[in-house]
Every structure is written in C-alpha cells, then in structure tokens.
Motif scaffolding. Sequence first.
Motif, mmCIF file in Angstrom:
data_model
loop_
_atom_site.group_PDB
_atom_site.id
_atom_site.type_symbol
_atom_site.label_atom_id
_atom_site.label_comp_id
_atom_site.label_asym_id
_atom_site.label_seq_id
_atom_site.Cartn_x
_atom_site.Cartn_y
_atom_site.Cartn_z
ATOM 1 N N TYR A 3 -62.741 51.257 115.146
ATOM 2 C CA TYR A 3 -62.533 50.868 113.756
ATOM 3 C C TYR A 3 -63.762 50.135 113.230
ATOM 4 C CZ TYR A 3 -57.745 52.195 114.740
ATOM 5 O OH TYR A 3 -56.619 52.908 115.108
ATOM 6 N N LEU A 4 -64.409 50.754 112.248
ATOM 7 C CA LEU A 4 -65.564 50.172 111.577
ATOM 8 C C LEU A 4 -65.055 49.275 110.451
ATOM 9 C CD1 LEU A 4 -68.648 50.078 110.889
ATOM 10 C CD2 LEU A 4 -68.249 52.125 109.483
ATOM 11 N N ILE A 5 -65.476 48.008 110.476
ATOM 12 C CA ILE A 5 -65.002 47.029 109.506
ATOM 13 C C ILE A 5 -66.168 46.523 108.670
ATOM 14 C CG2 ILE A 5 -63.721 44.886 109.163
ATOM 15 C CD1 ILE A 5 -62.055 46.947 110.609
ATOM 16 N N ASP A 6 -66.091 46.743 107.375
ATOM 17 C CA ASP A 6 -67.043 46.180 106.416
ATOM 18 C C ASP A 6 -68.489 46.557 106.716
ATOM 19 O OD1 ASP A 6 -67.109 44.756 104.008
ATOM 20 O OD2 ASP A 6 -67.766 42.918 104.993
ATOM 21 N N GLY A 7 -68.689 47.678 107.407
ATOM 22 C CA GLY A 7 -70.021 48.218 107.607
ATOM 23 C C GLY A 7 -70.842 47.610 108.722
ATOM 24 N N ASP A 8 -70.399 46.469 109.291
ATOM 25 C CA ASP A 8 -71.269 45.842 110.295
ATOM 26 C C ASP A 8 -70.551 45.391 111.562
ATOM 27 O OD1 ASP A 8 -69.884 43.670 109.337
ATOM 28 O OD2 ASP A 8 -71.660 42.434 108.956
#
Length: 272
Positions: free
Chosen positions: A137-142
């Motif tokens: 899960y990628l969260i907020d790009g970073d």
Amino acid sequence: MTYLVWDEATRAAAIIDPVLDYAPASAKISTVSADAVLAAAGDLELTIRYVLETHAHADHLSAAPYLRRELGGKITIGQSISKVQGVFKALFNLEPAFRSDGSQFDHLFAPDESFMIGHLKATALHVPGHTPADMAYLIDGDVILVGDTLFMPDVGTARCDFPGGNAHQMFASIQKLLAFPASVRLYVCHDYPPEGRESRCMTTVGEQRKSNIHVHDGIDEAAFVAMRTQRDAGLGMPTLLLPAIQVNVRAGNMPPAEDNGVTYLKIPLNKL
C-alpha cells in the motif's frame, strides 16, 4: 508488525495487518495485540476507514473482524485472494458453502486501485510472489507498506514456496517497488534481526537497492530465482500456518461452529 496510518487533518485512519493472539498449545485466542491498536485509535481520536490486509498471512490469525466490530472500517485485500481461497478450500476440504470469490471481505482491490484515507491518497499495489494475492500500500506518495515482499536489507526477501508462490513473480514485484524514488520509505511486515541489531520496521528504496542481500542492484532474475528456490527448499513450515490460513482466507472469521456449538480448526495430515 501492525501499522496504524492516519490523516492529521481529518483523523481518518487505516489499520494494516492486525493480529489476533493465538496460543497453539491450548487453542485459545485473545485480543491483547488488537486491543493495543484499539486503544491507540481511541487516544488519537481516529475514525477507522479501512482494515487493510497485505495478504492471507501464514504466521498469525487476523484480528480484522474484531477491530471492525469495535472501530468500524472495511476489511480489504487484493482481488487475487480468490486464487488462495481456491487452493486452501481444497486442502482443508472446507464446507460447501465456503465461497472462493473473496466475498468474505468488504472490498477487493484491483491492481493499482486508488483510495483515500481522509486527505491521504493511497494506492493498492499488486505484488505477487510470496502468495498470489500479496498487496503493498502506497501512502501519500512517499511511504509503502510492503507486506511480506521485502524484509530489512540484511534479512532479504520472503519465501516463495507456499501454494501459488512464485519466485519469478516475486522478483518482478520487488523491481516494481524498487523503481520508486530512493527516498521512499518502506515499512516491513516482519523483522528477523541478526545478532547484535535491534528490530527495525522501516527502510528505504535506496537502502534496499544498495544493500538487500537477495536483490540489491546487480542481482538479475535468474540469480534471484536460483537463490530463492534453494533457500526455500531448506525452510520448515511456519508454526501457525495451518490454523492461520484457514481463518485468514475467511477475512479473519472463524469456521462455522458445529452442532455442539464448538468451533474447530482442521489439521490435514501429511499434506504439506
């Protein structure tokens, strides 16, 4: 590791990979670990939107239904969970009413599907290899919660010999994760620190590309698959695989109670 991710502005939150405590010797369950998450969510005044599973775990029972009951939120996993369910429905000879279509979960993510945790944009990344249904899960790009796909650099990568696992797919999934910028933080599901190092939960893409003992830059697919195949051949089965999988393919729900009111877990003999 269980993670709690929230948006500061809205207090909307997601829980990732919650654990239901299980004592194999007595077959007793408890909610000590999940209650710590519940207490943290209360202290932080969070509203739980999602309970995210990275995959159907083989080393612990999921506390997702308990936390949904206490805090709300949708229990989610990737669409390929149906493949895992099909394999284990046959292995455990599950009841005819058990459906291998993922319908036990509240939502099944398509690869690269986006969703919001308050103002935080999240993306469900399909990263098969450890199992067919693994998600990150990628969260907020970073930030990426990588599940069991990658471990800390000095530990390497997860096994690929469970039913439906595939080392070639694992290599491709890892390359997908390591294509993100070097500064992106990666949060792992487990750490097995070598002697002398304290347990850690976070690394970066750059650290992995430089130092991961299994897949640092310069390791090609053939070398990785050969290493992973040889290594997996010498590994024993996880202690909780048999009880955990038959619960986790049900989104953390227990099998139906029998006519005496007791719930049972099955142990197939000489099958794994």
